[in-house]
Each structure stands twice: as structure tokens, then as C-alpha cells.
Design a protein around this motif. Structure first.
Motif, PDB file in Angstrom:
ATOM      1  N   ILE A  75       0.863  -1.187   0.000  1.00 45.87           N
ATOM      2  CA  ILE A  75       0.000   0.000   0.000  1.00 45.87           C
ATOM      3  C   ILE A  75       0.899   1.236   0.000  1.00 45.87           C
ATOM      4  N   GLY A  76       0.727   2.084  -0.992  1.00 46.49           N
ATOM      5  CA  GLY A  76       1.545   3.297  -1.082  1.00 46.49           C
ATOM      6  C   GLY A  76       3.016   2.994  -1.308  1.00 46.49           C
ATOM      7  N   GLY A  77       3.300   1.917  -2.019  1.00 49.27           N
ATOM      8  CA  GLY A  77       4.682   1.561  -2.320  1.00 49.27           C
ATOM      9  C   GLY A  77       5.405   0.897  -1.166  1.00 49.27           C
ATOM     10  N   ASP A  92      -1.474  -2.459  -5.653  1.00 46.89           N
ATOM     11  CA  ASP A  92      -1.299  -1.318  -4.741  1.00 46.89           C
ATOM     12  C   ASP A  92      -2.428  -0.300  -4.944  1.00 46.89           C
ATOM     13  N   VAL A  93      -3.465  -0.480  -4.146  1.00 45.11           N
ATOM     14  CA  VAL A  93      -4.707   0.279  -4.308  1.00 45.11           C
ATOM     15  C   VAL A  93      -4.480   1.788  -4.174  1.00 45.11           C
ATOM     16  N   LEU A  94      -3.557   2.185  -3.293  1.00 45.26           N
ATOM     17  CA  LEU A  94      -3.312   3.624  -3.087  1.00 45.26           C
ATOM     18  C   LEU A  94      -2.577   4.228  -4.283  1.00 45.26           C
ATOM     19  N   LEU A  95      -1.539   3.551  -4.763  1.00 44.42           N
ATOM     20  CA  LEU A  95      -0.821   4.095  -5.929  1.00 44.42           C
ATOM     21  C   LEU A  95      -1.729   4.137  -7.155  1.00 44.42           C
ATOM     22  N   HIS A  96      -2.643   3.184  -7.282  1.00 43.62           N
ATOM     23  CA  HIS A  96      -3.573   3.210  -8.418  1.00 43.62           C
ATOM     24  C   HIS A  96      -4.506   4.422  -8.324  1.00 43.62           C
ATOM     25  N   ASP A 126       3.067   7.241   8.603  1.00 44.67           N
ATOM     26  CA  ASP A 126       4.214   8.120   8.344  1.00 44.67           C
ATOM     27  C   ASP A 126       5.128   7.544   7.269  1.00 44.67           C
ATOM     28  N   ALA A 127       5.357   6.227   7.326  1.00 49.88           N
ATOM     29  CA  ALA A 127       6.215   5.581   6.326  1.00 49.88           C
ATOM     30  C   ALA A 127       5.573   5.663   4.941  1.00 49.88           C
ATOM     31  N   ILE A 128       4.252   5.494   4.896  1.00 47.33           N
ATOM     32  CA  ILE A 128       3.553   5.571   3.602  1.00 47.33           C
ATOM     33  C   ILE A 128       3.627   7.006   3.060  1.00 47.33           C
ATOM     34  N   ARG A 129       3.426   8.009   3.937  1.00 51.00           N
ATOM     35  CA  ARG A 129       3.482   9.406   3.495  1.00 51.00           C
ATOM     36  C   ARG A 129       4.869   9.736   2.928  1.00 51.00           C
ATOM     37  N   GLY A 176       5.517  10.527  -0.957  1.00 53.55           N
ATOM     38  CA  GLY A 176       6.142  11.811  -1.231  1.00 53.55           C
ATOM     39  C   GLY A 176       7.371  11.657  -2.128  1.00 53.55           C
ATOM     40  N   GLU A 177       8.190  10.652  -1.820  1.00 53.46           N
ATOM     41  CA  GLU A 177       9.373  10.383  -2.660  1.00 53.46           C
ATOM     42  C   GLU A 177       8.951  10.045  -4.085  1.00 53.46           C
ATOM     43  N   LEU A 178       7.956   9.173  -4.210  1.00 53.35           N
ATOM     44  CA  LEU A 178       7.515   8.739  -5.547  1.00 53.35           C
ATOM     45  C   LEU A 178       6.929   9.902  -6.343  1.00 53.35           C
ATOM     46  N   CYS A 179       6.254  10.834  -5.656  1.00 50.68           N
ATOM     47  CA  CYS A 179       5.584  11.945  -6.346  1.00 50.68           C
ATOM     48  C   CYS A 179       6.449  13.201  -6.414  1.00 50.68           C
TER      49      CYS A 179
END
Ligand code: MG
Length: 164
Positions: free
Chosen positions: A29-31, A47-51, A119-122, A126-129
Motif C-alpha cells: 500500500i503506497g509503495g 497497490d490500491v493507493l498508488l492506483h 508516516d512511512a507511507i506518506r 512523497g518520494e515517488l511523487c
């Protein structure tokens, strides 16, 4: 005042996705890989969030949606890292002349608890975007009364600003 038609200064995008939990596969989720006894099924890594972020970005520039760009019928996207889809959407946003300002998301799933991983997902999203982690909202709800305990759902809103 110039009569030249300018692109809008800001654009908003919205994306939604859902995937079903299946036993014996990793949960992404979120990478991020999250510890859980089930993962999200799907043709890619699920990965439902990245989609949902990918669709929000594509929607903000009135582009084609994730299913049109990466059809599940195409074997090359089997088990694909969903960061590939996100990268394509970000390239299209850039080509359209926009930068990402911030995004906000709500995940709806019965388990696992997202709070300890938020926090880890954020940070990862953030890195990916290419935006700071304090410009990435990650909220989670349980699906009270919805009967969707075996699914994960993601809702995402994204804001773009004109790059020039
Ligand atoms: Mg999906």
C-alpha cells in the motif's frame, strides 16, 4: 490584460480504486510492504493507493485513466510494480505543464491498521511523487456497515499548479 487563453493556474484531480484481499500474497500500500497475512489481488502488485493516486493525477489533466494506459489484459503488467503507473502519470502531468502541490487520501479497510504505517507511507508516496511528505495526507477508516471487510478501498484528491 492579455486576451490570450491561458491554462488554468491550478487543477484538481480525484481517483478511486478497490482491490480484494487474498491469502498468501504480499500486501503493498503506497509503495510500502506492510506485514499482514493477506495481500491485495489484481493483475499488477495490487497497490490500491498508488492506483488511486495515478488516476487522480491523470484525471487532473483530463487524461486517459489507468485502465486505458495499462490494460489488465496486457500480460506485460502482470505483477507490475505500480510505481511504474504512477511514474507515467507524473510524466504526463509534467508534459501538460503542471507540478504536483499536494495530495490527500483516505483508505477504507478492516485490517491491518494503517496508523502505525501512515508516516512511512506518506514518506514513500512523497518520494515517488516528488513532493515533501507533509504534502501527502494518509487517513484510514474501517468500513463500518459497508460489508467490504475483504477489500481495500482508496480515495485520493490531488492538486496541481501551473509550472510556469
Ligand atoms: Mg487497481
Amino acid at each position: 490584460m492579455s486576451l490570450e487563453k491561458r491554462k488554468p493556474e491550478m487543477r484538481i484531480g480525484y481517483g478511486w480504486d478497490s482491490h480484494e484481499f487474498r491469502p498468501g500474497i504480499p500486501l503493498k500500500i503506497g509503495g510500502m510492504l506492510l506485514p499482514h497475512d493477506k495481500g491485495l489481488g489484481g493483475h499488477s502488485d495490487g497497490d490500491v493507493l498508488l492506483h488511486a493516486i495515478t488516476d487522480a493525477l491523470l484525471g487532473a489533466i483530463a487524461g486517459p485513466d489507468i485502465g486505458a494506459l495499462f490494460p489488465p489484459s496486457d500480460p506485460q503488467w502482470k505483477n507490475a510494480d505500480s510505481a511504474v503507473f504512477l511514474r507515467e502519470a507524473l510524466q504526463r502531468v509534467k508534459a501538460a505543464g503542471y507540478d504536483v502541490v499536494n495530495l490527500d487520501s483516505t483508505l477504507i479497510l478492516a485490517s491491518p491498521k494503517i496508523g502505525p504505517h501512515a508516516d512511512a507511507i506518506r514518506k514513500r508516496v512523497g518520494e515517488l511523487c516528488g513532493i515533501p511528505s507533509d504534502c501527502v495526507g494518509v487517513k484510514a477508516k474501517t468500513p463500518e456497515g459497508m460489508g467490504t471487510d475483504n477489500a481495500a478501498i482508496a480515495n485520493v484528491a490531488v492538486l496541481l499548479k501551473r509550472a510556469d
